[in-house]
Design an enzyme around this catalytic site. Structure first.
Site, PDB file in Angstrom:
ATOM      1  CE  LYS A 112      -4.054  -1.867   2.318  1.00 36.62           C
ATOM      2  NZ  LYS A 112      -3.695  -3.256   2.011  1.00 36.62           N
ATOM      3  CG  ASP A 139      -3.070  -4.078  -1.627  1.00 39.26           C
ATOM      4  OD1 ASP A 139      -3.086  -4.895  -2.560  1.00 39.26           O
ATOM      5  OD2 ASP A 139      -2.812  -4.393  -0.443  1.00 39.26           O
ATOM      6  CG  MET A 140      -7.863   1.630  -5.006  1.00 36.12           C
ATOM      7  SD  MET A 140      -6.695   2.913  -5.492  1.00 36.12           S
ATOM      8  CE  MET A 140      -6.561   2.611  -7.252  1.00 36.12           C
ATOM      9  NE  ARG A 157      -5.478  -7.980  -5.757  1.00 33.28           N
ATOM     10  CZ  ARG A 157      -4.645  -7.496  -4.814  1.00 33.28           C
ATOM     11  NH1 ARG A 157      -4.982  -6.427  -4.110  1.00 33.28           N
ATOM     12  NH2 ARG A 157      -3.489  -8.078  -4.601  1.00 33.28           N
ATOM     13  N   GLY A 195     -14.451  -3.373  -3.282  1.00 27.47           N
ATOM     14  CA  GLY A 195     -14.085  -2.181  -2.490  1.00 27.47           C
ATOM     15  C   GLY A 195     -14.335  -2.421  -1.027  1.00 27.47           C
ATOM     16  CB  THR A 203     -15.183 -11.605  -5.923  1.00 25.65           C
ATOM     17  OG1 THR A 203     -16.426 -11.563  -5.222  1.00 25.65           O
ATOM     18  CG2 THR A 203     -15.296 -12.625  -7.052  1.00 25.65           C
ATOM     19  CG  HIS A 204     -14.179 -14.001  -0.724  1.00 25.80           C
ATOM     20  ND1 HIS A 204     -13.986 -12.663  -0.495  1.00 25.80           N
ATOM     21  CD2 HIS A 204     -13.005 -14.606  -0.493  1.00 25.80           C
ATOM     22  CE1 HIS A 204     -12.734 -12.461  -0.141  1.00 25.80           C
ATOM     23  NE2 HIS A 204     -12.112 -13.612  -0.140  1.00 25.80           N
ATOM     24  NE  ARG A 207      -9.173  -2.712   4.840  1.00 29.68           N
ATOM     25  CZ  ARG A 207      -8.017  -2.191   5.276  1.00 29.68           C
ATOM     26  NH1 ARG A 207      -8.034  -1.128   6.043  1.00 29.68           N
ATOM     27  NH2 ARG A 207      -6.863  -2.728   4.940  1.00 29.68           N
ATOM     28  NE  ARG A 208     -11.221  -8.384   4.443  1.00 25.82           N
ATOM     29  CZ  ARG A 208     -10.525  -7.356   3.930  1.00 25.82           C
ATOM     30  NH1 ARG A 208      -9.241  -7.258   4.123  1.00 25.82           N
ATOM     31  NH2 ARG A 208     -11.110  -6.435   3.203  1.00 25.82           N
TER      32      ARG A 208
HETATM   33  C1  LIG Z   1      -7.290 -10.950  -3.232  1.00 22.99           C
HETATM   34  C2  LIG Z   1      -8.063  -9.763  -2.766  1.00 22.99           C
HETATM   35  C3  LIG Z   1      -7.446  -8.521  -2.717  1.00 22.99           C
HETATM   36  C4  LIG Z   1      -8.146  -7.387  -2.312  1.00 22.99           C
HETATM   37  N1  LIG Z   1      -7.563  -6.148  -2.399  1.00 22.99           N
HETATM   38  C5  LIG Z   1      -8.300  -5.052  -2.129  1.00 22.99           C
HETATM   39  C6  LIG Z   1      -7.788  -3.729  -2.357  1.00 22.99           C
HETATM   40  O1  LIG Z   1      -6.640  -3.542  -2.793  1.00 22.99           O
HETATM   41  N2  LIG Z   1      -8.589  -2.678  -2.056  1.00 22.99           N
HETATM   42  C7  LIG Z   1      -9.879  -2.840  -1.591  1.00 22.99           C
HETATM   43  O2  LIG Z   1     -10.583  -1.850  -1.377  1.00 22.99           O
HETATM   44  N3  LIG Z   1     -10.366  -4.072  -1.363  1.00 22.99           N
HETATM   45  C8  LIG Z   1      -9.631  -5.164  -1.626  1.00 22.99           C
HETATM   46  N4  LIG Z   1     -10.180  -6.414  -1.409  1.00 22.99           N
HETATM   47  C9  LIG Z   1     -11.448  -6.555  -0.633  1.00 22.99           C
HETATM   48  C10 LIG Z   1     -12.677  -6.395  -1.502  1.00 22.99           C
HETATM   49  O3  LIG Z   1     -12.816  -5.054  -1.929  1.00 22.99           O
HETATM   50  C11 LIG Z   1     -13.942  -6.782  -0.711  1.00 22.99           C
HETATM   51  O4  LIG Z   1     -14.061  -5.942   0.403  1.00 22.99           O
HETATM   52  C12 LIG Z   1     -13.976  -8.224  -0.229  1.00 22.99           C
HETATM   53  O5  LIG Z   1     -13.391  -9.084  -1.156  1.00 22.99           O
HETATM   54  C13 LIG Z   1     -15.432  -8.687   0.014  1.00 22.99           C
HETATM   55  O6  LIG Z   1     -16.176  -8.609  -1.158  1.00 22.99           O
HETATM   56  P1  LIG Z   1     -16.569  -9.884  -2.070  1.00 22.99           P
HETATM   57  O7  LIG Z   1     -16.239  -9.546  -3.476  1.00 22.99           O
HETATM   58  O8  LIG Z   1     -15.940 -11.105  -1.556  1.00 22.99           O
HETATM   59  O9  LIG Z   1     -18.145  -9.934  -2.068  1.00 22.99           O
HETATM   60  P2  LIG Z   1     -19.255  -9.781  -0.952  1.00 22.99           P
HETATM   61  O10 LIG Z   1     -20.518  -9.546  -1.707  1.00 22.99           O
HETATM   62  O11 LIG Z   1     -18.859  -8.799   0.100  1.00 22.99           O
HETATM   63  O12 LIG Z   1     -19.267 -11.218  -0.304  1.00 22.99           O
HETATM   64  C14 LIG Z   1     -19.656 -12.369  -1.010  1.00 22.99           C
HETATM   65  C15 LIG Z   1     -19.570 -13.570  -0.086  1.00 22.99           C
HETATM   66  O13 LIG Z   1     -18.190 -13.793   0.241  1.00 22.99           O
HETATM   67  C16 LIG Z   1     -18.048 -14.207   1.591  1.00 22.99           C
HETATM   68  N5  LIG Z   1     -17.258 -13.177   2.313  1.00 22.99           N
HETATM   69  C17 LIG Z   1     -16.930 -11.938   1.869  1.00 22.99           C
HETATM   70  N6  LIG Z   1     -16.174 -11.287   2.760  1.00 22.99           N
HETATM   71  C18 LIG Z   1     -16.035 -12.144   3.809  1.00 22.99           C
HETATM   72  C19 LIG Z   1     -15.369 -12.050   5.042  1.00 22.99           C
HETATM   73  N7  LIG Z   1     -14.694 -10.950   5.402  1.00 22.99           N
HETATM   74  N8  LIG Z   1     -15.436 -13.108   5.878  1.00 22.99           N
HETATM   75  C20 LIG Z   1     -16.096 -14.234   5.536  1.00 22.99           C
HETATM   76  N9  LIG Z   1     -16.756 -14.380   4.369  1.00 22.99           N
HETATM   77  C21 LIG Z   1     -16.724 -13.349   3.525  1.00 22.99           C
HETATM   78  C22 LIG Z   1     -19.431 -14.348   2.127  1.00 22.99           C
HETATM   79  O14 LIG Z   1     -19.848 -15.668   1.909  1.00 22.99           O
HETATM   80  C23 LIG Z   1     -20.237 -13.381   1.266  1.00 22.99           C
HETATM   81  O15 LIG Z   1     -21.596 -13.700   1.210  1.00 22.99           O
HETATM   82  C24 LIG Z   1      -9.497  -7.544  -1.858  1.00 22.99           C
HETATM   83  C25 LIG Z   1     -10.117  -8.784  -1.911  1.00 22.99           C
HETATM   84  C26 LIG Z   1      -9.428  -9.883  -2.377  1.00 22.99           C
HETATM   85  C27 LIG Z   1     -10.151 -11.186  -2.463  1.00 22.99           C
END
Ligand SMILES: Cc1cc2nc3c(=O)[nH]c(=O)nc-3n(C[C@H](O)[C@H](O)[C@H](O)COP(=O)(O)OP(=O)(O)OC[C@H]3O[C@@H](n4cnc5c(N)ncnc54)[C@H](O)[C@@H]3O)c2cc1C
Length: 311
Positions: free
Chosen positions: A102, A136-137, A187, A191, A229-230, A291-292
């Site tokens: 970062k 990272d953003m 990537r 957000g 994304t998850h 944040r998590r």
């Molecule tokens: C490899 C990677 C790098 C990232 N880098 C950045 C970055 O540089 N800047 C930035 O702003 N963000 C970053 N993020 C975080 C991202 O912006 C989201 O905040 C985060 O990934 C949750 O969003 P989602 O796409 O998983 O979808 P969501 O709609 O939030 O979640 C979808 C599903 O994923 C699961 N899930 C999501 N988050 C969690 C959690 N914390 N604990 C348990 N289960 C969860 C749940 O089952 C949820 O229903 C990154 C994420 C990843 C995977």
């Protein structure tokens, strides 16, 4: 709505010194402590061990030495020296060479030019050794400066770097067109920061719709994009779109965070897709950890159960 309230709540808590003190004391104390679900450890040795386990499961990784919002030049130099040591440790360990960092960790809030110099020092050591470095953003206050820095370095010939775009920001689709035109690696994330209405979509539906549009544009026009994304709906969409357009699985990768949706992680690898795990480590893990928690209230129960089980 809940998600934006929850992000705000945990953002506020992340600034609590008391919570930070309690969490730092208990969160990583033992191998079973609650923060270890999301953080690989406090030392680079622990992160390398975690990376080796992931490699053994057929996964890729990017190591992230946690730290952000460094406000003094001394702190920024210290973080830079630590990153240089991480580069050396990874080379020595013989694991895959991929890092995330970062700009505020390298001193952006203290002095922009120094932060860029610090990043250059890391690139000068890491690029010849074959590393890929992802910037990272952070929150929208840093979007312009992060993209400017990235694009300047790109024009100066640094090609083993990549950037992150957030689908919750209204500007990101325009940024994506520019970065795609450069041929740089993106990537795509939704957000992680609480953002004002003026700059960001507030509803999950809008953020997801923007993510879907950007995902398609990256798969069609991007350079080895990372779908981070998850969200099973976004993952299914990427898989189906790539299949329909005959985009082979080695032209993109999925990315997920350490400890989150390990079921989906294993499934993607079993199905033959490339998956990279973001492996955070280091002493400054508290804001990342908060944040998590803010993304998913169920994580709070997980942490409370962990604390109750601590002896
Ligand atoms: C490899 C990677 C790098 C990232 N880098 C950045 C970055 O540089 N800047 C930035 O702003 N963000 C970053 N993020 C975080 C991202 O912006 C989201 O905040 C985060 O990934 C949750 O969003 P989602 O796409 O998983 O979808 P969501 O709609 O939030 O979640 C979808 C599903 O994923 C699961 N899930 C999501 N988050 C969690 C959690 N914390 N604990 C348990 N289960 C969860 C749940 O089952 C949820 O229903 C990154 C994420 C990843 C995977």
């Amino acid at each position: 709505m809940f998600s934006s309230l929850s992000k705000a709540f945990f953002h506020a808590l992340s600034r609590s010194r008391f919570l930070k003190h309690v969490a730092s004391r208990y969160g990583m104390r033992k191998p079973t402590s609650f923060a270890r679900r999301f953080i690989a450890g406090e030392t680079v040795g622990e992160a390398i061990d975690a990376a080796r386990v992931l490699e053994g499961r057929g996964m890729h990784h990017t190591l992230d030495l946690l730290g952000e919002s460094v406000t003094t030049l001394e702190g920024a130099y210290a973080a830079t020296r630590e990153y240089l040591a991480v580069v050396d440790a990874i080379v020595q360990a013989g694991i895959e060479r991929n890092l995330s960092l970062k700009l505020t960790q390298l001193g952006l809030d203290a002095d922009r030019a120094s932060a860029v110099d610090n990043l250059r020092r890391i690139l000068e050591r890491a690029e010849p050794a074959g590393f890929f470095i992802r910037i990272d953003m952070e929150s929208s206050a840093y979007t312009d400066v992060t993209l400017d820095t990235f694009e300047t370095l790109w024009h100066h010939g640094h090609r083993q770097i990549g950037v992150v775009l957030q689908s919750d920001l209204r500007r990101s689709e325009a940024d994506l067109q520019r970065i795609n035109a450069l041929g740089a690696r993106v990537r795509l994330v939704k957000g992680a920061y609480r953002e004002p209405k003026a700059v960001a979509y507030q509803s999950k539906t809008e953020v997801d719709q923007a993510y879907a549009r950007m995902l398609k544009s990256l798969l069609l026009e991007g350079n080895y994009p990372a779908i981070a994304t998850h969200d099973p709906a976004m993952i299914d969409l990427a898989r189906a779109f790539a299949r329909d357009r005959q985009i082979p699985p080695d032209r993109f990768e999925f990315q997920m965070l350490y400890g989150i949706r390990r079921d989906l992680q294993n499934k993607l690898v079993a199905d033959g897709y490339r998956l990279r795990i973001y492996v955070p480590f280091g002493r400054e893990w508290f804001p990342y950890f908060m944040r998590r928690l803010g993304e998913r209230p169920a994580n709070v129960l997980f942490v409370l159960r962990g604390i109750a089980a601590e002896k």
